[in-house]
Design a protein around this motif. Structure first.
Motif, PDB file in Angstrom:
ATOM      1  N   VAL A  58      -0.197   0.781 -12.166  1.00 50.00           N
ATOM      2  CA  VAL A  58      -0.392   0.286 -10.805  1.00 50.00           C
ATOM      3  C   VAL A  58       0.599  -0.831 -10.470  1.00 50.00           C
ATOM      4  O   VAL A  58       0.831  -1.137  -9.285  1.00 50.00           O
ATOM      5  CB  VAL A  58      -1.849  -0.213 -10.622  1.00 50.00           C
ATOM      6  N   SER A  59       1.208  -1.428 -11.488  1.00 45.90           N
ATOM      7  CA  SER A  59       2.135  -2.526 -11.235  1.00 45.90           C
ATOM      8  C   SER A  59       3.333  -2.100 -10.397  1.00 45.90           C
ATOM      9  O   SER A  59       4.013  -2.941  -9.794  1.00 45.90           O
ATOM     10  CB  SER A  59       2.632  -3.113 -12.567  1.00 45.90           C
ATOM     11  N   TRP A  60       3.615  -0.787 -10.337  1.00 43.67           N
ATOM     12  CA  TRP A  60       4.761  -0.319  -9.562  1.00 43.67           C
ATOM     13  C   TRP A  60       4.577  -0.525  -8.061  1.00 43.67           C
ATOM     14  O   TRP A  60       5.549  -0.528  -7.315  1.00 43.67           O
ATOM     15  CB  TRP A  60       5.051   1.152  -9.866  1.00 43.67           C
ATOM     16  N   VAL A  61       3.344  -0.721  -7.614  1.00 42.14           N
ATOM     17  CA  VAL A  61       3.123  -1.045  -6.205  1.00 42.14           C
ATOM     18  C   VAL A  61       3.812  -2.359  -5.859  1.00 42.14           C
ATOM     19  O   VAL A  61       4.343  -2.529  -4.760  1.00 42.14           O
ATOM     20  CB  VAL A  61       1.601  -1.141  -5.918  1.00 42.14           C
ATOM     21  N   VAL A 114       3.706   4.684  -3.791  1.00 44.68           N
ATOM     22  CA  VAL A 114       4.863   3.960  -4.341  1.00 44.68           C
ATOM     23  C   VAL A 114       6.106   4.226  -3.498  1.00 44.68           C
ATOM     24  O   VAL A 114       6.879   3.309  -3.193  1.00 44.68           O
ATOM     25  CB  VAL A 114       5.098   4.352  -5.810  1.00 44.68           C
ATOM     26  N   ILE A 115       6.311   5.487  -3.096  1.00 44.40           N
ATOM     27  CA  ILE A 115       7.472   5.830  -2.256  1.00 44.40           C
ATOM     28  C   ILE A 115       7.405   5.084  -0.924  1.00 44.40           C
ATOM     29  O   ILE A 115       8.407   4.536  -0.444  1.00 44.40           O
ATOM     30  CB  ILE A 115       7.543   7.354  -2.026  1.00 44.40           C
ATOM     31  N   ALA A 116       6.215   5.040  -0.341  1.00 43.35           N
ATOM     32  CA  ALA A 116       6.045   4.335   0.930  1.00 43.35           C
ATOM     33  C   ALA A 116       6.363   2.852   0.773  1.00 43.35           C
ATOM     34  O   ALA A 116       7.019   2.243   1.623  1.00 43.35           O
ATOM     35  CB  ALA A 116       4.617   4.523   1.449  1.00 43.35           C
ATOM     36  N   ARG A 117       5.919   2.266  -0.328  1.00 41.53           N
ATOM     37  CA  ARG A 117       6.198   0.849  -0.578  1.00 41.53           C
ATOM     38  C   ARG A 117       7.701   0.595  -0.758  1.00 41.53           C
ATOM     39  O   ARG A 117       8.232  -0.416  -0.302  1.00 41.53           O
ATOM     40  CB  ARG A 117       5.448   0.386  -1.832  1.00 41.53           C
TER      41      ARG A 117
END
Length: 467
Positions: A58-61, A114-117
């Motif tokens: 989840v850290s990739w957010v 993640v892509i959206a972020r």
């Protein structure tokens, strides 16, 4: 013939009303940009529950956002030396809004989140890159004051972001945070094209290969800092070495190597890096300390920290005014004094009731707009107009890396217990002692940064920029 920025924008054309509109506009979009980062930090636990993710997954957010945000700040800074700010901001805001809409309407798929972020970060970085250039380009006589307002906005957004993020996540759902960020769309059609000054494109090219090399170098460095995987630092060193070779052998380097030979600029960037590292280290540590030592929940932690963030927001104008009247150097030293006083008091009072800590935390928080306003203004003084874009990009990049580095280093230190107390006046006991010692260490770091490095570096050069 090359068209200069000064030729393409006649600052005398801008009336007081025009200037107020521009300040309102850049502060509005900066508010969305900074809030977007702090809101999602609060929502990370809920995102993890939604997709049954581990902490590393989840850290990739947050991590993915930070990496592209930092790289983008450098890239847009370079582009600002060539292309009109109006176009860069409109393009960036469109990407930011597109990522926000994609995140809100995307199916329940973590990869899409993640892509959206990352799309958000690619667009939002244009905001932080340009808002530090606009004061120098459009407000040369009021630059310090405008930078103070910008710093106040960043502090306000940092303080209000977690509050709004926690409320929306608790009452609705974390996906609605994307919808809040999408509201930035309202600033583009009716305001940007009408209020932002028209500029002509300057002659020049961007070294695409050099940009790609430095992007990989920075990305792998940030990955190493946040994940501590050693092969990332090896790759980063290799690409930084390639970039160094590239800028000395390219006819049109992405960054002019002579910029790194500018001693006042180099000193200011490194001073800001160490100061921001200390400030972000403090901000990273305080919630953990209040949770472990004072046993507060997330709501009360936010309430304890909120006055500090608001105080920083309201003192930004003071920092800007002092920078204009007293000079950047004196304001940098004021910032160092506030930081050392605040860090020392926190180190001494850890273990005291939360309301006492909340009061002394204010002192450290208000140092943020002082250090940011003064160093950004000093950079504008020591660089030519043609270098300010990429110069500010490097400055912002170092600030982001400082935040990541400060959090990573302090996080590792806090894993250990301490059997002795550095601060003889500290009331901390047991595990609280390590927090007291880290804050005492930040006092020493700030003293060495300001009293030794910043002061003596400029004094040795006899620089006129210390005025």
């Amino acid at each position: 013939m090359t068209t200069t920025i000064n030729e393409s924008v006649d600052k005398n054309v801008l009336t007081k009303t025009d200037k107020r509109k521009i300040i309102f506009l850049i502060c509005s979009v900066l508010l969305f940009s900074v809030m977007n980062g702090t809101m999602f930090m609060i929502a990370v636990p809920d995102v993890a529950k939604s997709f049954a993710l581990s902490p590393s997954e989840v850290s990739w957010v947050v991590t993915g956002y930070i990496i592209l945000y930092a790289i983008g700040a450098l890239m847009y800074g370079k582009l600002a030396d060539i292309y009109p700010l109006k176009y860069l901001l409109a393009f960036g805001l469109s990407l930011f809004a597109a990522g926000s809409i994609l995140g809100f309407f995307s199916p329940p798929n973590y990869i899409m989140v993640v892509i959206a972020r990352m799309i958000q970060a690619t667009g939002a970085s244009s905001i932080v890159a340009t808002v530090f250039i606009i004061p120098s380009r459009y407000f040369p006589k009021e630059r310090g004051k405008v930078l103070g307002i910008v710093s106040s906005t960043m502090a306000f957004a940092s303080g209000i972001g977690p509050v709004i993020g926690g409320f929306i996540t608790g009452v609705l759902n974390w996906q609605y945070l994307f919808l809040i960020s999408a509201l930035v769309l309202i600033t583009i059609p009716p305001f940007f094209w009408k209020w932002m000054p028209d500029e002509k494109k300057k002659e020049g090219k961007v070294d695409i290969l050099g940009a790609a090399i430095i992007a990989i170098a920075v990305a792998t460095l940030l990955l190493f800092i946040t994940m501590v995987i050693w092969w990332y630092i090896i790759v980063s060193i290799v690409f930084f070495s390639l970039f160094a070779w590239r800028i000395f052998h390219s006819k049109n380097p992405f960054i002019n190597p002579e910029m790194f030979g500018n001693a006042p600029y180099r000193t200011t960037v490194l001073t800001a890096f160490l100061a921001i590292m200390a400030m972000f280290g403090m901000m990273f540590m305080l919630p953990l300390m209040l949770s472990e030592v004072n046993e507060l929940n997330a709501l009360y932690i936010g309430l304890v920290l909120f006055p500090g963030a608001m105080a920083a927001a309201f003192t930004g104008r003071v920092a800007g005014t002092l920078t204009e009247k007293q000079g950047s150097k004196k304001v940098v030293f004021i910032a160092f004094g506030l930081m050392m006083t605040g860090f020392f008091l926190i180190s001494t009072l850890i273990g005291s009731p939360a309301w006492i800590l909340g009061a002394v935390i204010i002192i450290s928080y208000i140092a943020f707009p002082f250090i940011q306003t003064a160093t950004a203004n000093l950079i504008s003084d020591v660089l030519s107009q043609s270098e300010i874009g990429v110069g500010m990009g490097i400055y912002n990049l170092f600030n982001f890396m400082a935040g990541a580095f400060g959090g990573a280093v302090i996080g590792k230190i806090l894993d250990y217990n301490s059997t002795f107390t550095i601060n003889p006046l500290a009331v901390a006991q047991n595990h609280a002692t390590i927090y007291s010692n880290v804050f005492a260490g930040l006092v020493i770091l700030t003293l060495l940064n300001g009293g030794a490095f910043f002061y003596f570096s400029f004094k040795r050069k006899g620089s006129e920029y210390l005025q």
